[in-house]
Scaffold this motif. Structure first.
Motif, PDB file in Angstrom:
ATOM      1  N   TYR A  64      41.001  85.555 144.103  1.00  0.00           N
ATOM      2  CA  TYR A  64      41.441  84.634 143.350  1.00  0.00           C
ATOM      3  C   TYR A  64      42.778  84.948 142.721  1.00  0.00           C
ATOM      4  O   TYR A  64      43.750  84.376 143.036  1.00  0.00           O
ATOM      5  N   PHE A  65      43.145  86.456 142.479  1.00  0.00           N
ATOM      6  CA  PHE A  65      44.293  86.838 141.805  1.00  0.00           C
ATOM      7  C   PHE A  65      45.299  86.515 143.100  1.00  0.00           C
ATOM      8  O   PHE A  65      46.282  86.180 142.633  1.00  0.00           O
ATOM      9  N   GLY A  66      44.867  86.856 144.321  1.00  0.00           N
ATOM     10  CA  GLY A  66      45.997  87.150 145.319  1.00  0.00           C
ATOM     11  C   GLY A  66      46.349  85.823 145.708  1.00  0.00           C
ATOM     12  O   GLY A  66      47.713  85.626 146.023  1.00  0.00           O
ATOM     13  N   THR A  67      45.418  84.729 145.749  1.00  0.00           N
ATOM     14  CA  THR A  67      45.734  83.404 146.018  1.00  0.00           C
ATOM     15  C   THR A  67      46.575  82.543 144.714  1.00  0.00           C
ATOM     16  O   THR A  67      46.885  81.616 144.907  1.00  0.00           O
ATOM     17  N   HIS A  68      46.540  83.293 143.694  1.00  0.00           N
ATOM     18  CA  HIS A  68      47.157  82.587 142.435  1.00  0.00           C
ATOM     19  C   HIS A  68      48.376  83.504 142.081  1.00  0.00           C
ATOM     20  O   HIS A  68      48.876  83.377 140.879  1.00  0.00           O
ATOM     21  N   GLY A  69      48.942  84.215 143.053  1.00  0.00           N
ATOM     22  CA  GLY A  69      50.259  84.977 142.892  1.00  0.00           C
ATOM     23  C   GLY A  69      50.442  86.095 142.352  1.00  0.00           C
ATOM     24  O   GLY A  69      51.521  86.510 142.228  1.00  0.00           O
ATOM     25  N   ALA A  70      49.293  86.767 141.867  1.00  0.00           N
ATOM     26  CA  ALA A  70      49.456  88.080 141.469  1.00  0.00           C
ATOM     27  C   ALA A  70      49.228  89.382 142.610  1.00  0.00           C
ATOM     28  O   ALA A  70      48.619  89.161 143.576  1.00  0.00           O
ATOM     29  N   LYS A  71      50.031  90.268 142.260  1.00  0.00           N
ATOM     30  CA  LYS A  71      50.455  91.327 143.346  1.00  0.00           C
ATOM     31  C   LYS A  71      50.105  92.790 142.654  1.00  0.00           C
ATOM     32  O   LYS A  71      49.670  93.508 143.643  1.00  0.00           O
ATOM     33  N   GLY A 109      48.764  91.228 136.556  1.00  0.00           N
ATOM     34  CA  GLY A 109      47.612  90.993 136.172  1.00  0.00           C
ATOM     35  C   GLY A 109      46.859  91.692 135.639  1.00  0.00           C
ATOM     36  O   GLY A 109      46.965  93.035 135.802  1.00  0.00           O
ATOM     37  N   VAL A 110      45.831  91.601 134.504  1.00  0.00           N
ATOM     38  CA  VAL A 110      45.035  92.387 134.099  1.00  0.00           C
ATOM     39  C   VAL A 110      43.421  91.694 133.864  1.00  0.00           C
ATOM     40  O   VAL A 110      43.374  90.427 133.840  1.00  0.00           O
ATOM     41  N   ALA A 132      53.048  93.142 124.148  1.00  0.00           N
ATOM     42  CA  ALA A 132      54.351  93.660 124.964  1.00  0.00           C
ATOM     43  C   ALA A 132      55.232  92.588 125.442  1.00  0.00           C
ATOM     44  O   ALA A 132      56.268  92.941 126.107  1.00  0.00           O
ATOM     45  N   GLY A 133      54.708  91.483 124.695  1.00  0.00           N
ATOM     46  CA  GLY A 133      55.796  90.261 125.136  1.00  0.00           C
ATOM     47  C   GLY A 133      55.852  89.709 126.668  1.00  0.00           C
ATOM     48  O   GLY A 133      56.874  89.397 127.096  1.00  0.00           O
ATOM     49  N   LEU A 134      54.425  89.939 127.132  1.00  0.00           N
ATOM     50  CA  LEU A 134      54.442  89.638 128.551  1.00  0.00           C
ATOM     51  C   LEU A 134      53.452  88.393 128.946  1.00  0.00           C
ATOM     52  O   LEU A 134      52.713  88.425 129.959  1.00  0.00           O
ATOM     53  N   VAL A 135      53.204  87.663 127.755  1.00  0.00           N
ATOM     54  CA  VAL A 135      52.251  86.490 128.043  1.00  0.00           C
ATOM     55  C   VAL A 135      52.385  85.664 129.324  1.00  0.00           C
ATOM     56  O   VAL A 135      51.558  85.091 130.127  1.00  0.00           O
ATOM     57  N   LYS A 136      53.777  85.341 129.446  1.00  0.00           N
ATOM     58  CA  LYS A 136      54.192  84.421 130.624  1.00  0.00           C
ATOM     59  C   LYS A 136      54.095  85.100 131.709  1.00  0.00           C
ATOM     60  O   LYS A 136      53.980  84.487 133.061  1.00  0.00           O
ATOM     61  N   GLN A 137      54.578  86.360 131.972  1.00  0.00           N
ATOM     62  CA  GLN A 137      54.375  87.353 133.189  1.00  0.00           C
ATOM     63  C   GLN A 137      53.077  87.935 133.733  1.00  0.00           C
ATOM     64  O   GLN A 137      52.988  87.917 134.694  1.00  0.00           O
ATOM     65  N   VAL A 138      52.134  87.935 132.888  1.00  0.00           N
ATOM     66  CA  VAL A 138      50.838  89.054 133.153  1.00  0.00           C
ATOM     67  C   VAL A 138      49.782  87.832 132.968  1.00  0.00           C
ATOM     68  O   VAL A 138      49.414  87.200 132.187  1.00  0.00           O
ATOM     69  N   LYS A 139      49.217  87.769 134.130  1.00  0.00           N
ATOM     70  CA  LYS A 139      47.844  86.692 134.290  1.00  0.00           C
ATOM     71  C   LYS A 139      46.745  87.563 133.899  1.00  0.00           C
ATOM     72  O   LYS A 139      46.474  88.495 134.245  1.00  0.00           O
ATOM     73  N   LEU A 140      46.022  87.064 133.040  1.00  0.00           N
ATOM     74  CA  LEU A 140      44.697  87.656 132.408  1.00  0.00           C
ATOM     75  C   LEU A 140      43.533  87.049 132.866  1.00  0.00           C
ATOM     76  O   LEU A 140      43.310  85.949 133.051  1.00  0.00           O
ATOM     77  N   ALA A 141      42.494  87.893 133.180  1.00  0.00           N
ATOM     78  CA  ALA A 141      41.102  87.373 133.701  1.00  0.00           C
ATOM     79  C   ALA A 141      40.143  88.365 132.943  1.00  0.00           C
ATOM     80  O   ALA A 141      40.514  89.313 132.511  1.00  0.00           O
ATOM     81  N   ALA A 142      38.940  87.980 133.296  1.00  0.00           N
ATOM     82  CA  ALA A 142      37.695  88.828 132.735  1.00  0.00           C
ATOM     83  C   ALA A 142      36.459  88.667 133.678  1.00  0.00           C
ATOM     84  O   ALA A 142      36.279  87.417 134.098  1.00  0.00           O
ATOM     85  N   PHE A 143      35.863  89.614 133.702  1.00  0.00           N
ATOM     86  CA  PHE A 143      34.370  89.651 133.959  1.00  0.00           C
ATOM     87  C   PHE A 143      33.782  89.353 132.767  1.00  0.00           C
ATOM     88  O   PHE A 143      33.771  89.765 131.643  1.00  0.00           O
ATOM     89  N   ASP A 144      32.741  88.206 133.055  1.00  0.00           N
ATOM     90  CA  ASP A 144      31.882  87.570 131.776  1.00  0.00           C
ATOM     91  C   ASP A 144      32.894  86.864 131.065  1.00  0.00           C
ATOM     92  O   ASP A 144      34.117  86.765 131.445  1.00  0.00           O
TER      93      ASP A 144
END
Length: 326
Positions: free
Chosen positions: A152-159, A223-224, A242-254
């Protein structure tokens, strides 16, 4: 001597059988559930499921007892002690996760050797069921869940994704991070693990600071993902600091309601859901049915996940979270 009519004899036998059955039902099964801390947001959902299933157990005169550790600093050995504590109470059945097999398997084997029905849930999968001689597994398969998240990360632009693990060494969390790495690799990306001391689990300040430092050190991270919903809330703070809200995609288990609200607001990409409520509810219900009526499901494992919660289905999921079940 007066002869007792056959009809009276039959009635006496019927009444005796009914009385014995009533006595058995009155006793009911004594089921012990090994789980996480009751105040852990994830395990509170598992416990709610177990508690709801316990209503049926209690109606027949039985009981369901929850046993959890005080903290996660010494998870495997502490969990093994809880298993043996449950066994010492002469239970009719036990439910437990196989978090750290090398520390817990010996205790689980004692349960099976004593003839006590055992269901593994939440962690361990069918490998643990076969290795230990348990009846079934109820829960998520962690590695495939991680692979799905990585894809999912990979198909939504995270590298370049950071997998933050605050319970390093536990089978389920290690499998999650490995799955993320293998999943994103299918789309040309990569993932590295950030292992933190287990004492940091649920410590918002420590987790936020560790993630902030990692992002400042490696500017390529985009991505995190965290191994728990609570840690995701801490990660959101660290990313913001870190001032990176627009640059870093966040996700979580649960997930929890805060995670879901961020998804709705567009500041979190997704959560990987394993429906913890169902894990507690189904495991207790299955063992109650087995002990009381000899019932066994024909399917194994019983999978409660994984599923992706994102902007497309977050509204429906919020309703379940409001009821304490998602």
């Amino acid at each position: 001597m007066y002869a007792v009519p056959k009809t009276f004899k039959a009635l006496a036998v019927t009444l005796a059988f009914a009385a014995a059955s009533s006595a058995a039902l009155a006793a009911g099964p004594r089921i012990f559930v090994i789980g996480g801390k009751a105040d852990d947001p994830f395990w509170s959902k598992v416990k709610k499921g177990a508690d709801d299933a316990a209503l049926v157990v209690k109606a027949s005169g039985g009981s369901v007892t929850w046993l959890g550790p005080q903290n996660y600093d010494n998870l495997g050995p502490d969990a093994a002690k809880l298993i043996r504590t449950a066994l010492s109470q002469k239970p009719d059945a036990i439910v437990g996760p196989d978090w750290v097999p090398e520390a817990m398997d010996a205790a689980f084997k004692e349960v099976v050797a004593a003839g006590v029905p055992l269901i593994i849930y939440n962690s361990g999968g069918m490998d643990a069921v076969k290795r230990l001689g348990a009846q079934n597994y109820v829960g998520n398969e962690e590695y495939p869940a991680g692979v799905g998240g990585g894809e999912y990360f990979g198909t939504h632009g995270a590298k370049n994704v950071l997998c933050v693990n605050t319970l390093p060494g536990a089978n389920n969390t290690e499998a999650r991070c490995k799955g993320i790495a293998d999943g994103i690799a299918k789309n040309g990306g990569k993932s590295t693990q950030l292992p933190l001391p287990s004492s940091n689990f649920g410590n918002p300040t420590a987790v936020a600071q560790a993630i902030k430092a990692a992002l400042q050190k490696d500017k390529a991270i985009d991505g995190v993902i965290t191994i728990s919903a609570g840690d995701a809330n801490s990660a959101a703070t660290g990313i913001a600091q870190a001032g990176l809200v627009k640059q870093v995609k966040l996700a979580a288990f649960d997930m929890d309601s805060t995670n879901l609200q961020r998804i709705k607001d567009g500041t979190q990409l997704f959560c990987i859901d394993q429906q913890p409520y169902l894990q507690g509810y189904l495991a207790v219900s299955m063992l109650n049915g087995y002990v009381q009526y000899g019932l066994k499901v024909a399917t194994s494992p019983i999978l409660t996940g994984p599923g992706i919660v994102d902007a497309s289905n977050v509204a429906a999921t919020l309703a379940g979270a409001a009821a304490g079940a998602r």
